[in-house]
Write a protein that holds these residues in place. Sequence first.
Motif, PDB file in Angstrom:
ATOM      1  N   ASP A  88       4.552  10.029  10.063  1.00  0.00           N
ATOM      2  CA  ASP A  88       3.620   8.886   9.986  1.00  0.00           C
ATOM      3  C   ASP A  88       3.022   8.535  11.356  1.00  0.00           C
TER       4      ASP A  88
ATOM      5  N   PHE B  96       0.367   4.841  -2.211  1.00  0.00           N
ATOM      6  CA  PHE B  96       0.550   6.245  -1.796  1.00  0.00           C
ATOM      7  C   PHE B  96       1.641   6.905  -2.633  1.00  0.00           C
ATOM      8  N   ARG B  97       2.721   6.165  -2.897  1.00  0.00           N
ATOM      9  CA  ARG B  97       3.826   6.720  -3.690  1.00  0.00           C
ATOM     10  C   ARG B  97       3.362   7.048  -5.115  1.00  0.00           C
TER      11      ARG B  97
ATOM     12  N   THR C 210       0.824  -1.219   0.000  1.00  0.00           N
ATOM     13  CA  THR C 210       0.000   0.000   0.000  1.00  0.00           C
ATOM     14  C   THR C 210       0.857   1.266   0.000  1.00  0.00           C
ATOM     15  N   GLY C 211       2.119   1.145   0.446  1.00  0.00           N
ATOM     16  CA  GLY C 211       3.042   2.276   0.344  1.00  0.00           C
ATOM     17  C   GLY C 211       3.224   2.634  -1.129  1.00  0.00           C
TER      18      GLY C 211
ATOM     19  N   ARG D  98      -6.605   9.297   1.967  1.00  0.00           N
ATOM     20  CA  ARG D  98      -6.717   8.022   2.690  1.00  0.00           C
ATOM     21  C   ARG D  98      -8.048   7.341   2.372  1.00  0.00           C
TER      22      ARG D  98
ATOM     23  N   GLY E 101       1.758  -2.031   5.053  1.00  0.00           N
ATOM     24  CA  GLY E 101       1.648  -0.574   5.081  1.00  0.00           C
ATOM     25  C   GLY E 101       1.843  -0.024   6.484  1.00  0.00           C
ATOM     26  N   ARG E 102       0.973   0.923   6.853  1.00  0.00           N
ATOM     27  CA  ARG E 102       1.070   1.569   8.165  1.00  0.00           C
ATOM     28  C   ARG E 102      -0.168   1.302   9.023  1.00  0.00           C
ATOM     29  N   ASP E 103      -1.325   1.142   8.338  1.00  0.00           N
ATOM     30  CA  ASP E 103      -2.598   1.052   9.062  1.00  0.00           C
ATOM     31  C   ASP E 103      -3.412  -0.165   8.632  1.00  0.00           C
ATOM     32  N   MET E 104      -2.737  -1.193   8.154  1.00  0.00           N
ATOM     33  CA  MET E 104      -3.460  -2.362   7.661  1.00  0.00           C
ATOM     34  C   MET E 104      -4.194  -3.077   8.798  1.00  0.00           C
TER      35      MET E 104
ATOM     36  N   ARG F 182      10.233  10.985   8.473  1.00  0.00           N
ATOM     37  CA  ARG F 182       9.080  10.240   7.969  1.00  0.00           C
ATOM     38  C   ARG F 182       8.374   9.509   9.130  1.00  0.00           C
TER      39      ARG F 182
ATOM     40  N   ALA G 126      -0.229  11.314   2.644  1.00  0.00           N
ATOM     41  CA  ALA G 126      -0.869  10.268   3.450  1.00  0.00           C
ATOM     42  C   ALA G 126      -1.566  10.835   4.689  1.00  0.00           C
TER      43      ALA G 126
ATOM     44  N   ARG H 231       0.468  11.829  12.762  1.00  0.00           N
ATOM     45  CA  ARG H 231      -0.663  12.421  12.031  1.00  0.00           C
ATOM     46  C   ARG H 231      -1.972  12.055  12.744  1.00  0.00           C
TER      47      ARG H 231
ATOM     48  N   SER I 148       4.415  10.382   2.196  1.00  0.00           N
ATOM     49  CA  SER I 148       4.134  10.543   3.616  1.00  0.00           C
ATOM     50  C   SER I 148       3.308  11.812   3.858  1.00  0.00           C
TER      51      SER I 148
HETATM   52  O1   DC Z   1       6.037   1.937   2.951  1.00  0.00           O
HETATM   53  P1   DC Z   1       6.487   3.108   2.077  1.00  0.00           P
HETATM   54  O2   DC Z   1       7.773   3.717   2.521  1.00  0.00           O
HETATM   55  O3   DC Z   1       6.498   2.739   0.633  1.00  0.00           O
HETATM   56  O4   DC Z   1       5.322   4.222   2.267  1.00  0.00           O
HETATM   57  C1   DC Z   1       5.431   5.532   1.765  1.00  0.00           C
HETATM   58  C2   DC Z   1       4.590   6.482   2.626  1.00  0.00           C
HETATM   59  O5   DC Z   1       3.205   6.222   2.407  1.00  0.00           O
HETATM   60  C3   DC Z   1       4.784   6.365   4.120  1.00  0.00           C
HETATM   61  O6   DC Z   1       5.785   7.225   4.627  1.00  0.00           O
HETATM   62  C4   DC Z   1       3.441   6.708   4.701  1.00  0.00           C
HETATM   63  C5   DC Z   1       2.471   6.367   3.612  1.00  0.00           C
HETATM   64  N1   DC Z   1       1.700   5.153   3.883  1.00  0.00           N
HETATM   65  C6   DC Z   1       0.601   5.269   4.719  1.00  0.00           C
HETATM   66  O7   DC Z   1       0.372   6.338   5.286  1.00  0.00           O
HETATM   67  N2   DC Z   1      -0.206   4.207   4.924  1.00  0.00           N
HETATM   68  C7   DC Z   1       0.053   3.027   4.338  1.00  0.00           C
HETATM   69  N3   DC Z   1      -0.775   2.002   4.545  1.00  0.00           N
HETATM   70  C8   DC Z   1       1.194   2.875   3.511  1.00  0.00           C
HETATM   71  C9   DC Z   1       2.010   3.968   3.314  1.00  0.00           C
END
Ligand code: DC
Length: 233
Positions: A189, A45-46, A41-42, A114, A134-137, A185, A108, A192, A105
């Motif tokens: 992250d 966002f990228r 999922t990153g 989102r 990801g971050r919030d899976m 970052r 995001a 937020r 980031s």
């Molecule tokens: O995992 P990554 O470095 O490819 O992610 C890039 C940015 O995307 C990360 O700094 C925050 C955001 N991100 C997010 O907020 N939620 C996710 N599920 C995945 C990534």
Amino acid sequence: MPLDEKGSLAAIVTLDGPAGVGKTTLARNVAEALGIFYMDTGAMFRTLALRLGPGAEQRSAADLLEAGRQWVFSLEGQGSRTRLRCNGDPVGEEIRTEEVGMLASRIAAVPVIREILLEAQRSLATAGPLVAEGRDMGTVVFPQARHKFFLDAAPEVRAQRRLLELRQRGQEADINELAEQIRQRDAQDRNRAIAPLRPADDAVIVDTSYLDIAAVQERILQHIRDKGGLSRS
Ligand code: DC
């Protein structure tokens, strides 16, 4: 998505954690070992960050919603051969720079971005069992997943790993700069207001600072087996 008798999603493995912890490699390897696909999922966002360009976080919600709706993500293949596409185009190396990571980031933290991606991620997951990274899976997108992991490692260790990864792609970087970018970052992250990076209450936390990828992978697969694998019963 089908729930098992305990109300959990048996066929979803979530891998969350900070930048540079090795999530993408692990997601790919775990998906390969289980014969399912993985969703980075990153990378989503990228991709949006790259297509929207710098300063996108200052645009109005209506404008971002309209722009965001033009892009449709799809997944094909499985295991290590899973490929993410955006409007049919393969998402490639162009998103793998620290600059794009930082733009990602920033966007995001924007609620409408989102929302767009949450919908896209849940929709991709209807195609079959998957590893979602990801971050919030585990906290927001798939709170009912049966198998949740949160990976962590000291920032210096993550900076070192990023350096090696960039070198393998033929890019040079300064270790101190990388460590600083990772700290920035992390702060963005974790702090937020919406869907901040944090472990779900029921996630298994793995500190990978002193473990190699193979050891972390085995630990994850063992936990999945111990909790009944991916089957619904
Ligand atoms: O995992 P990554 O470095 O490819 O992610 C890039 C940015 O995307 C990360 O700094 C925050 C955001 N991100 C997010 O907020 N939620 C996710 N599920 C995945 C990534």
